[in-house]
Design a protein around this motif. Structure first.
Motif, mmCIF file in Angstrom:
data_model
loop_
_atom_site.group_PDB
_atom_site.id
_atom_site.type_symbol
_atom_site.label_atom_id
_atom_site.label_comp_id
_atom_site.label_asym_id
_atom_site.label_seq_id
_atom_site.Cartn_x
_atom_site.Cartn_y
_atom_site.Cartn_z
ATOM 1 N N ALA A 51 -6.994 4.708 -0.613
ATOM 2 C CA ALA A 51 -5.772 5.421 -0.218
ATOM 3 C C ALA A 51 -4.562 4.619 -0.667
ATOM 4 O O ALA A 51 -3.988 3.873 0.135
ATOM 5 C CB ALA A 51 -5.749 5.634 1.293
ATOM 6 N N PRO A 52 -4.163 4.730 -1.933
ATOM 7 C CA PRO A 52 -3.032 3.925 -2.408
ATOM 8 C C PRO A 52 -1.747 4.239 -1.671
ATOM 9 O O PRO A 52 -1.451 5.397 -1.375
ATOM 10 C CB PRO A 52 -2.925 4.288 -3.893
ATOM 11 C CG PRO A 52 -3.722 5.525 -4.068
ATOM 12 C CD PRO A 52 -4.727 5.595 -2.964
ATOM 13 N N MET A 53 -0.999 3.186 -1.365
ATOM 14 C CA MET A 53 0.255 3.303 -0.630
ATOM 15 C C MET A 53 1.370 2.671 -1.465
ATOM 16 O O MET A 53 1.124 1.758 -2.254
ATOM 17 C CB MET A 53 0.157 2.569 0.715
ATOM 18 C CG MET A 53 -0.998 3.004 1.606
ATOM 19 S SD MET A 53 -0.712 4.574 2.416
ATOM 20 C CE MET A 53 0.383 4.065 3.734
ATOM 21 N N ARG A 54 2.599 3.123 -1.243
ATOM 22 C CA ARG A 54 3.735 2.583 -1.994
ATOM 23 C C ARG A 54 4.980 2.477 -1.104
ATOM 24 O O ARG A 54 5.260 3.385 -0.322
ATOM 25 C CB ARG A 54 4.099 3.498 -3.175
ATOM 26 C CG ARG A 54 3.048 3.589 -4.260
ATOM 27 C CD ARG A 54 2.946 2.300 -5.041
ATOM 28 N NE ARG A 54 1.993 2.395 -6.125
ATOM 29 C CZ ARG A 54 0.684 2.130 -6.014
ATOM 30 N NH1 ARG A 54 0.193 1.766 -4.846
ATOM 31 N NH2 ARG A 54 -0.102 2.225 -7.067
ATOM 32 N N ILE A 55 5.722 1.381 -1.258
ATOM 33 C CA ILE A 55 7.098 1.313 -0.775
ATOM 34 C C ILE A 55 7.921 2.146 -1.756
ATOM 35 O O ILE A 55 7.771 2.004 -2.964
ATOM 36 C CB ILE A 55 7.608 -0.136 -0.774
ATOM 37 C CG1 ILE A 55 6.882 -0.981 0.273
ATOM 38 C CG2 ILE A 55 9.126 -0.175 -0.570
ATOM 39 C CD1 ILE A 55 7.359 -0.788 1.708
ATOM 40 N N PRO A 79 1.828 7.040 1.673
ATOM 41 C CA PRO A 79 0.765 7.431 0.741
ATOM 42 C C PRO A 79 1.350 7.794 -0.624
ATOM 43 O O PRO A 79 2.351 8.504 -0.711
ATOM 44 C CB PRO A 79 0.133 8.654 1.417
ATOM 45 C CG PRO A 79 0.424 8.461 2.867
ATOM 46 C CD PRO A 79 1.773 7.810 2.926
ATOM 47 N N ARG A 80 0.722 7.282 -1.663
ATOM 48 C CA ARG A 80 1.247 7.510 -3.014
ATOM 49 C C ARG A 80 1.341 8.987 -3.344
ATOM 50 O O ARG A 80 2.257 9.418 -4.031
ATOM 51 C CB ARG A 80 0.377 6.787 -4.049
ATOM 52 C CG ARG A 80 1.017 6.757 -5.433
ATOM 53 C CD ARG A 80 0.119 6.128 -6.444
ATOM 54 N NE ARG A 80 -1.089 6.916 -6.603
ATOM 55 C CZ ARG A 80 -2.140 6.559 -7.313
ATOM 56 N NH1 ARG A 80 -2.132 5.396 -7.921
ATOM 57 N NH2 ARG A 80 -3.190 7.337 -7.412
ATOM 58 N N ASP A 81 0.421 9.794 -2.842
ATOM 59 C CA ASP A 81 0.462 11.226 -3.181
ATOM 60 C C ASP A 81 1.577 11.969 -2.428
ATOM 61 O O ASP A 81 1.763 13.167 -2.633
ATOM 62 C CB ASP A 81 -0.895 11.891 -2.963
ATOM 63 C CG ASP A 81 -1.381 11.822 -1.529
ATOM 64 O OD1 ASP A 81 -0.651 11.293 -0.661
ATOM 65 O OD2 ASP A 81 -2.497 12.308 -1.265
ATOM 66 N N LYS A 82 2.331 11.269 -1.581
ATOM 67 C CA LYS A 82 3.471 11.893 -0.899
ATOM 68 C C LYS A 82 4.816 11.380 -1.424
ATOM 69 O O LYS A 82 5.872 11.754 -0.900
ATOM 70 C CB LYS A 82 3.380 11.672 0.606
ATOM 71 C CG LYS A 82 2.216 12.410 1.233
ATOM 72 C CD LYS A 82 2.361 12.490 2.717
ATOM 73 C CE LYS A 82 1.323 13.450 3.279
ATOM 74 N NZ LYS A 82 1.464 13.630 4.717
#
Ligand code: SF4
Length: 142
Positions: A51-55, A79-82
């Motif tokens: 579940a890749p996450m990003r700032i 979440p990267r997909d958001k």
């Protein structure tokens, strides 16, 4: 950057400047991370795999002619997909100055807040040395 290879999912660990090249592979329920030099890299590889996450950082439009954009960021990864959904929401926002660094723009986006990262004054307040600043004429040197 991530790439699927025969060995698994390859990526660069961004948890520190060393930038280890990781390979994450799965065999049945077991996920294995190789190429990491420390536990942070193992955790990063697993998170990127599952579940890749990003700032998220961005600039949003303001009502100011002097400071037409205000820099913002999330206070925790989302979440990267958001990310695209959040950016669309931010770019549709128009804020009024002044704003303070740390003030909240969005109170909850998937558990994260979006905050300003710079204090910006209203247009009529011009600091010494900034465009629009005017001398009061009291401190002339001749
Ligand atoms: S695995 Fe560890 S040492 Fe390597 S880049 Fe990630 S955090 Fe840095």
């Amino acid at each position: 950057m991530k790439e699927n290879t025969a060995a698994g999912l390859e990526m660069i660990c961004i948890a520190c400047p060393i930038a280890c090249r990781l390979t994450v592979s799965q065999s049945g329920p077991d996920v294995t991370v190789t190429g990491n030099r420390c536990a942070r890299g193992d955790a990063y590889g697993r998170e990127e795999f599952h579940a890749p996450m990003r700032i998220v950082t961005a600039v949003i439009p303001t009502d100011s002619a002097q400071f037409p954009c205000a820099p913002v960021r999330t206070d925790k990864p989302v979440p990267r997909d958001k990310v695209r959904e959040l950016l669309q929401k931010l770019y549709a926002t128009r804020v009024a100055l002044p704003v303070q660094s740390g003030d909240v723009v969005i109170t909850d986006f998937d558990g994260a807040r979006v905050i300003y990262t710079r204090t910006l004054p209203p247009d009529e307040v011009a600091s010494i040395g900034e465009p629009g600043a005017e001398s009061k004429g009291d401190d002339k040197v001749s």
